[in-house]
Motif scaffolding. Sequence first.
Motif: not given
Length: 250
Positions: A33-38
């Motif tokens: 989620m961190y990578q996708l949201t970033n």
Amino acid sequence: MDQESRRVSLKWKIGGTYTAVMLILSVIVIAAMYQLTNTMLREQLDKRALAVAINLSDATAGHLVGRNLLALHALLRKYSLLDGVAYAFVEDPKGEVIAHTLETFPPEIREGLATSGQRETSRRELLLRDKTVYETSVPVLEGQVGTVHVGFWADAVEKEIQSNLFRIIAIIAIVPFVGALLSFILAHWIVRPIVGLTEVADKVTKGDLETSVSGKCVESRDEIGDLARSLERMRSSLKAAMLRLERETA
């Protein structure tokens, strides 16, 4: 004490296993989620920066055509007050800066600028006062009358991204704690009938053949129910055997 230790051990094994699995899955989900949201947030901020630059390009078209530099400066000042905007400036078709929001035009911004009219939208990253700036450039009337450049402070962009990421991750991070609580509740629910059967078995080994297995355990249609019924048959068989032995020795 040993029996109680076994109970706690079993609960902790079940609850700990569920918790460990939940934590591992949560870490994987949070990382994804961190990578996708970033990536998504950066794309949205890039689109917003482009929208600001396009709006400024449309607004400056009339002033550029009429060479109204006073109104052009006032318009750039207005846009420079937007959150995160580092500067804004306008080039003419020959590549000369004719209006800007900076006190003096820094040479580091001038480096890399096109020497003639720009025809396409572009982005670049540069240093201004030892700070990173993301610049978006948009041609005005397809570059026929000039080009608009809008710079955004990188730290403001990163701060907004991190702020949104923190809220999202904070929400996701609650899941492991809720999962851990539910796992121990589940472990207690699973272990409770086993503890009851263990107590009955202990009494049987000590010679108490009168305590029958609980009705709920016996009626259960699962492995615990099978164990309860087997234990009850064993207790009944031992009780019957003891009664026969007493009659034979009487």
